[in-house]
Each structure stands twice: as structure tokens, then as C-alpha cells.
Write an enzyme that holds these catalytic residues in place. Structure first.
Site, PDB file in Angstrom:
ATOM      1  N   ASP A  49     -47.497 -58.940 -43.114  1.00  0.00           N
ATOM      2  CA  ASP A  49     -46.097 -58.525 -43.074  1.00  0.00           C
ATOM      3  C   ASP A  49     -45.434 -58.670 -44.439  1.00  0.00           C
ATOM      4  OD1 ASP A  49     -46.202 -61.289 -43.064  1.00  0.00           O
ATOM      5  OD2 ASP A  49     -45.436 -61.498 -41.034  1.00  0.00           O
ATOM      6  N   ASN A  79     -41.088 -69.695 -32.209  1.00  0.00           N
ATOM      7  CA  ASN A  79     -40.756 -68.821 -31.072  1.00  0.00           C
ATOM      8  C   ASN A  79     -41.968 -68.045 -30.563  1.00  0.00           C
ATOM      9  OD1 ASN A  79     -41.175 -66.988 -33.099  1.00  0.00           O
ATOM     10  ND2 ASN A  79     -39.150 -66.039 -33.025  1.00  0.00           N
ATOM     11  N   HIS A 113     -43.977 -66.149 -32.396  1.00  0.00           N
ATOM     12  CA  HIS A 113     -44.295 -64.882 -33.070  1.00  0.00           C
ATOM     13  C   HIS A 113     -45.632 -64.978 -33.803  1.00  0.00           C
ATOM     14  CE1 HIS A 113     -42.010 -65.888 -37.100  1.00  0.00           C
ATOM     15  NE2 HIS A 113     -43.203 -66.413 -37.097  1.00  0.00           N
ATOM     16  N   GLU A 156     -41.720 -60.493 -33.083  1.00  0.00           N
ATOM     17  CA  GLU A 156     -40.790 -61.436 -32.484  1.00  0.00           C
ATOM     18  C   GLU A 156     -40.765 -61.270 -30.953  1.00  0.00           C
ATOM     19  OE1 GLU A 156     -40.188 -63.531 -34.679  1.00  0.00           O
ATOM     20  OE2 GLU A 156     -38.390 -63.097 -35.831  1.00  0.00           O
TER      21      GLU A 156
HETATM   22  P1  PGA Z   1     -45.242 -71.497 -41.163  1.00  0.00           P
HETATM   23  O1  PGA Z   1     -44.970 -70.084 -40.526  1.00  0.00           O
HETATM   24  O2  PGA Z   1     -46.696 -71.542 -41.501  1.00  0.00           O
HETATM   25  O3  PGA Z   1     -44.385 -71.547 -42.405  1.00  0.00           O
HETATM   26  O4  PGA Z   1     -44.861 -72.524 -40.148  1.00  0.00           O
HETATM   27  C1  PGA Z   1     -45.862 -69.574 -39.589  1.00  0.00           C
HETATM   28  C2  PGA Z   1     -45.346 -68.284 -39.028  1.00  0.00           C
HETATM   29  O5  PGA Z   1     -44.133 -68.103 -38.927  1.00  0.00           O
HETATM   30  O6  PGA Z   1     -46.179 -67.441 -38.667  1.00  0.00           O
END
Ligand code: PGA
Length: 250
Positions: free
Chosen positions: A67, A136, A138, A143
Site C-alpha cells: 500500500d 482494527n 486491517h 479497513e
Molecule cells: P504496525 O502496523 O506494524 O506499525 O503495528 C501494522 C499494520 O497496520 O498493518
């Protein structure tokens, strides 16, 4: 799902690096799906060590990142291109022409997403997809929603996601409101998936992913339907899981 639980972040990262390096050794022209965020940093450091010790080469590897934020140039310090350059790309021998990222500066979002899907297909599909997970649930920037999104697409970011990522910006107002992300179908097409999660904040999302109902409100739950998923967790991220479901590594 294969679920392995380790004592801490470093042990999770070391195992993740071993699995990715093993994939490259087995297939030197592997197509890797890569992720950003704090979680995979230790994995990338492990890969850089393997490279420096001449155990693996990225000479023929192709990469596709999950992304990118909309509106950030690749030189912006919070862009995912900048992150990948600093955390991995500039430290190994991956060729520029084999690095693929969605552009946050597109004229036409649909065209950019189609271009990306086409490139993944042309490369032969993703052999190994690395994933983190959001609080959450995702994966990529898919999302919680009412439907599982299919292909690569434009997405509006949830408030919790923007709050979590505000640490990379001066304030939450600066966090882009939109991103381009590989979709759930693009992710599910990968031949192998490696999801890494550490820390207590991820425990609920991990539990939902493994033991919850498959539903688009918890996007990672779709991974229950993939035939080759490995979850690497630390004890905190695994703290809500039934113990019979995982192997505790020493
Ligand atoms: P993080 O993010 O490794 O910074 O916790 C993971 C994600 O949002 O996929």
C-alpha cells in the site's frame, strides 16, 4: 493456519527473516509481497544481515508493496517508499526495476490500481506475502467494511488507523485520509502468507483473525480461508488464543 508463538519481538523477527530468506534460497527469483509499519522492521534487519553475510541475494527477487498513502511523494519521510528505501531496499541488491510500489501521486486512481494488478500478474503472482495487522484487523489498508474488497483500490482510512500512524507525522491532521492498497483478493492470491504481530495491542485482532467469525468487519479473518498461512506472534499478541491452537517456541 500454522501459528508459532515466541518470547519476544526479536525472536519473532528472527523467525520471519529465516522464512523469507528460505523462500529466496529455494526460488532466487521469488516475488515477495512486502509490508510497512513498525512490525516488519526486525524482519528487514534480519534479511540485511543474511545479505551482508552473503547467505542470500535479492538480485533476481521482485517486490510488491501492499500500500501507499495518497498525496505523499516518494521523498516524504512518512511515505512507504521512503520507509522501504531506508529499512530494506538501499541495504540489499534488489534492483530498482524489480521494486514495485503503488504511487501516491497518481492522475487516475483506477488506472494506477489496474497498472499494479497487471504488474503482479505479469510477474507470475506473489510467492510470499508478508503482512502486519492493524488493531482494527486491517491487512494492508483493507479497513473494516461491509464487503471484502477485491482488487487493488483506493480506500478512506479509519480513524484508529490514522491515530496509530500519527506517530510518523507531526500531527494526526497531517496523516493522509486516503491510501491505495492491494485488495483482499490480491492478497489471497499469494501462494504463501506470513503474518507477523507483536504486542498486547494486537491481541484482540489476532484472536478475531484466528478464532472469530470470517467477516469483512475484521478483514484479516479472511485468512482462515487461505491454505498456506503462517502466523508468527509474540506471547502478548497470542495472549487471547486458545493454547491448543499454537506451538510455543522456546
Ligand atoms: P504496525 O502496523 O506494524 O506499525 O503495528 C501494522 C499494520 O497496520 O498493518
Amino acid at each position: 493456519m500454522v501459528i508459532k508463538v515466541f518470547g519476544d519481538y526479536d525472536a519473532v523477527s528472527a523467525e520471519a527473516a529465516k522464512l523469507v530468506a528460505g523462500q529466496i534460497l529455494k526460488k532466487p527469483d521469488s516475488v515477495l509481497g512486502l509490508a510497512t509499519g513498525s512490525t516488519p522492521i526486525g524482519l528487514y534487519q534480519g534479511l540485511i544481515k543474511y545479505f551482508n553475510n552473503k547467505l542470500v541475494s535479492f538480485r533476481d527477487v521482485k517486490s510488491f508493496n501492499l500500500d501507499e498513502y495518497v498525496g505523499l511523494s516518494p521523498h516524504h519521510e512518512a511515505s512507504y517508499r521512503y520507509f522501504m528505501d531506508h529499512q530494506l531496499f538501499r541495504h540489499v541488491d534488489l534492483k530498482e526495476q524489480n521494486i514495485h510500489m503503488l504511487s501516491g501521486h497518481f492522475g487516475d486512481a483506477v488506472g494506477e490500481c489496474e497498472r499494479y494488478e497487471h504488474l503482479i500478474e505479469k510477474a507470475g503472482g506473489i510467492d510470499l506475502q508478508v503482512l502486519g495487522i492493524g488493531r482494527n484487523g486491517h491487512i494492508g489498508f483493507n479497513e473494516p467494511a461491509d464487503n471484502f474488497p477485491g482488487a487493488t483500490h483506493l480506500v478512506e482510512l479509519d480513524r484508529p488507523t490514522r491515530e496509530d500512524n500519527a506517530r510518523f507525522f507531526r500531527s494526526i491532521e497531517e496523516v493522509p485520509t486516503h491510501a491505495l492498497t492491494m485488495g483482499i483478493r490480491s492478497i489471497m492470491k499469494a501462494r504463501k502468507i506470513l503474518l507477523i504481530a507483536t504486542g498486547k495491542a494486537k491481541a484482540e485482532a489476532v484472536w478475531e483473525t484466528v478464532e472469530g467469525r470470517i467477516r469483512p468487519q475484521l478483514p484479516a479473518s479472511i485468512l482462515q480461508l487461505h491454505s498456506d498461512v503462517t502466523l508468527l506472534l509474540d506471547v502478548e499478541a497470542a495472549s487471547l488464543l486458545s493454547e491448543r491452537l499454537y506451538v510455543l517456541e522456546s
